[in-house]
Scaffold this motif. Sequence first.
Motif, PDB file in Angstrom:
ATOM      1  N   MET A 149       0.809  -1.206   0.000  1.00 49.23           N
ATOM      2  CA  MET A 149       0.000   0.000   0.000  1.00 49.23           C
ATOM      3  C   MET A 149       0.846   1.261   0.000  1.00 49.23           C
ATOM      4  O   MET A 149       0.463   2.272  -0.583  1.00 49.23           O
ATOM      5  CB  MET A 149      -0.949  -0.001   1.204  1.00 49.23           C
ATOM      6  N   PHE A 150       1.990   1.237   0.672  1.00 51.60           N
ATOM      7  CA  PHE A 150       2.844   2.425   0.672  1.00 51.60           C
ATOM      8  C   PHE A 150       3.300   2.737  -0.746  1.00 51.60           C
ATOM      9  O   PHE A 150       3.210   3.876  -1.208  1.00 51.60           O
ATOM     10  CB  PHE A 150       4.057   2.226   1.582  1.00 51.60           C
ATOM     11  N   ALA A 151       3.774   1.716  -1.452  1.00 49.80           N
ATOM     12  CA  ALA A 151       4.228   1.918  -2.827  1.00 49.80           C
ATOM     13  C   ALA A 151       3.085   2.370  -3.723  1.00 49.80           C
ATOM     14  O   ALA A 151       3.270   3.212  -4.616  1.00 49.80           O
ATOM     15  CB  ALA A 151       4.848   0.632  -3.368  1.00 49.80           C
ATOM     16  N   ALA A 152       1.882   1.847  -3.470  1.00 51.83           N
ATOM     17  CA  ALA A 152       0.730   2.226  -4.282  1.00 51.83           C
ATOM     18  C   ALA A 152       0.363   3.690  -4.079  1.00 51.83           C
ATOM     19  O   ALA A 152      -0.043   4.371  -5.026  1.00 51.83           O
ATOM     20  CB  ALA A 152      -0.468   1.332  -3.942  1.00 51.83           C
ATOM     21  N   MET A 153       0.510   4.190  -2.868  1.00 52.80           N
ATOM     22  CA  MET A 153       0.180   5.583  -2.592  1.00 52.80           C
ATOM     23  C   MET A 153       1.276   6.544  -3.045  1.00 52.80           C
ATOM     24  O   MET A 153       0.982   7.695  -3.380  1.00 52.80           O
ATOM     25  CB  MET A 153      -0.081   5.774  -1.092  1.00 52.80           C
ATOM     26  N   ASP A 154       2.522   6.089  -3.022  1.00 52.03           N
ATOM     27  CA  ASP A 154       3.662   6.954  -3.366  1.00 52.03           C
ATOM     28  C   ASP A 154       3.714   7.143  -4.881  1.00 52.03           C
ATOM     29  O   ASP A 154       4.530   6.541  -5.583  1.00 52.03           O
ATOM     30  CB  ASP A 154       4.954   6.323  -2.839  1.00 52.03           C
ATOM     31  N   ALA A 155       2.869   8.023  -5.382  1.00 53.34           N
ATOM     32  CA  ALA A 155       2.686   8.176  -6.833  1.00 53.34           C
ATOM     33  C   ALA A 155       3.955   8.600  -7.555  1.00 53.34           C
ATOM     34  O   ALA A 155       4.246   8.114  -8.652  1.00 53.34           O
ATOM     35  CB  ALA A 155       1.569   9.180  -7.108  1.00 53.34           C
ATOM     36  N   ASN A 156       4.723   9.503  -6.971  1.00 57.37           N
ATOM     37  CA  ASN A 156       5.938   9.981  -7.660  1.00 57.37           C
ATOM     38  C   ASN A 156       7.192   9.205  -7.279  1.00 57.37           C
ATOM     39  O   ASN A 156       8.306   9.539  -7.700  1.00 57.37           O
ATOM     40  CB  ASN A 156       6.153  11.478  -7.410  1.00 57.37           C
ATOM     41  N   ALA A 164      -1.985  14.632  -0.211  1.00 59.25           N
ATOM     42  CA  ALA A 164      -2.654  14.554  -1.513  1.00 59.25           C
ATOM     43  C   ALA A 164      -2.544  13.156  -2.099  1.00 59.25           C
ATOM     44  O   ALA A 164      -3.508  12.616  -2.656  1.00 59.25           O
ATOM     45  CB  ALA A 164      -2.045  15.573  -2.471  1.00 59.25           C
ATOM     46  N   GLU A 165      -1.365  12.543  -1.987  1.00 56.51           N
ATOM     47  CA  GLU A 165      -1.179  11.185  -2.510  1.00 56.51           C
ATOM     48  C   GLU A 165      -2.017  10.189  -1.714  1.00 56.51           C
ATOM     49  O   GLU A 165      -2.620   9.271  -2.279  1.00 56.51           O
ATOM     50  CB  GLU A 165       0.297  10.797  -2.453  1.00 56.51           C
ATOM     51  N   ALA A 166      -2.044  10.364  -0.398  1.00 57.53           N
ATOM     52  CA  ALA A 166      -2.830   9.458   0.447  1.00 57.53           C
ATOM     53  C   ALA A 166      -4.315   9.586   0.168  1.00 57.53           C
ATOM     54  O   ALA A 166      -5.070   8.618   0.297  1.00 57.53           O
ATOM     55  CB  ALA A 166      -2.545   9.742   1.922  1.00 57.53           C
ATOM     56  N   SER A 167      -4.751  10.779  -0.219  1.00 54.35           N
ATOM     57  CA  SER A 167      -6.175  11.024  -0.460  1.00 54.35           C
ATOM     58  C   SER A 167      -6.637  10.525  -1.819  1.00 54.35           C
ATOM     59  O   SER A 167      -7.827  10.240  -2.003  1.00 54.35           O
ATOM     60  CB  SER A 167      -6.471  12.530  -0.370  1.00 54.35           C
ATOM     61  N   ALA A 168      -5.710  10.443  -2.772  1.00 53.49           N
ATOM     62  CA  ALA A 168      -6.099  10.188  -4.161  1.00 53.49           C
ATOM     63  C   ALA A 168      -6.891   8.897  -4.331  1.00 53.49           C
ATOM     64  O   ALA A 168      -7.954   8.878  -4.963  1.00 53.49           O
ATOM     65  CB  ALA A 168      -4.862  10.169  -5.049  1.00 53.49           C
ATOM     66  N   ARG A 169      -6.416   7.815  -3.763  1.00 53.77           N
ATOM     67  CA  ARG A 169      -7.055   6.517  -3.989  1.00 53.77           C
ATOM     68  C   ARG A 169      -8.428   6.409  -3.339  1.00 53.77           C
ATOM     69  O   ARG A 169      -9.403   6.057  -4.016  1.00 53.77           O
ATOM     70  CB  ARG A 169      -6.130   5.399  -3.512  1.00 53.77           C
ATOM     71  N   PRO A 170      -8.557   6.703  -2.031  1.00 57.14           N
ATOM     72  CA  PRO A 170      -9.894   6.585  -1.439  1.00 57.14           C
ATOM     73  C   PRO A 170     -10.904   7.530  -2.057  1.00 57.14           C
ATOM     74  O   PRO A 170     -12.075   7.182  -2.204  1.00 57.14           O
ATOM     75  CB  PRO A 170      -9.666   6.886   0.050  1.00 57.14           C
ATOM     76  N   LEU A 171     -10.477   8.738  -2.447  1.00 56.02           N
ATOM     77  CA  LEU A 171     -11.415   9.664  -3.069  1.00 56.02           C
ATOM     78  C   LEU A 171     -11.823   9.191  -4.463  1.00 56.02           C
ATOM     79  O   LEU A 171     -12.979   9.338  -4.866  1.00 56.02           O
ATOM     80  CB  LEU A 171     -10.816  11.070  -3.133  1.00 56.02           C
ATOM     81  N   ALA A 172     -10.865   8.627  -5.203  1.00 58.40           N
ATOM     82  CA  ALA A 172     -11.201   8.091  -6.521  1.00 58.40           C
ATOM     83  C   ALA A 172     -12.176   6.925  -6.391  1.00 58.40           C
ATOM     84  O   ALA A 172     -13.113   6.783  -7.194  1.00 58.40           O
ATOM     85  CB  ALA A 172      -9.934   7.635  -7.238  1.00 58.40           C
TER      86      ALA A 172
END
Length: 206
Positions: A149-156, A164-172
């Motif tokens: 999950m850490f790698a999945a959230m670490d977009a860059n 912002a990165e942590a929020s992206a997946r649950p909001l999507a």
Amino acid sequence: MRNTLIAAATFLATAATFSVPAMAVEQGKPGGTLTRAEVQAKVQARFAAVDANRDGTVTRAEFDAHATKMKAERAAKRGERRSERFASLDTNKDGQVSREEFTAADAKRGADGKGHGKHRGGHGGHRMGKGGWGGHGMAGWGGRGGEDMFAAMDANKDGRVTLAEASARPLAMFDAADANKDGTVTPEERRAARATARAAWAAKRG
């Protein structure tokens, strides 16, 4: 589209990292609805809990440390529940649960309308209750199916996760499940997303 629907069902059925678990949605509010603002607030609160040095980013070390802490807390709570269940069965307080004590407790559950032969605090191979890394509380940090999950959230891929990165997946995931785009996920939308995603998974497995 298929991946979006699968992501939505993942959010609703099992809860993504930083998001609100489905059990909380179903039991915590009348009607079982969830708003986008609530997801954002919960993400922010969880992020703050993980960001140990309060620098606005979460490192792998902070992520893993929080995961270890959560796992230990869940294990302790499971131990407490097992002890309480054992104590409720051990009516004569001799440190053992006899067949008679277990049978009496099981019969009482049946008389109370809670079923028969399914006592979770059981004896002789019966389960000592639920629990586990996911549990019914906040979603686990380990991901699903071995996902990092850490790698999945670490977009860059800079080794740090921002809010912002942590929020992206649950909001999507929330947006994908919010069929009418009114900022609220209802129980009906949740069930529809689950059903669609199950069909998508079945088609993918072929």
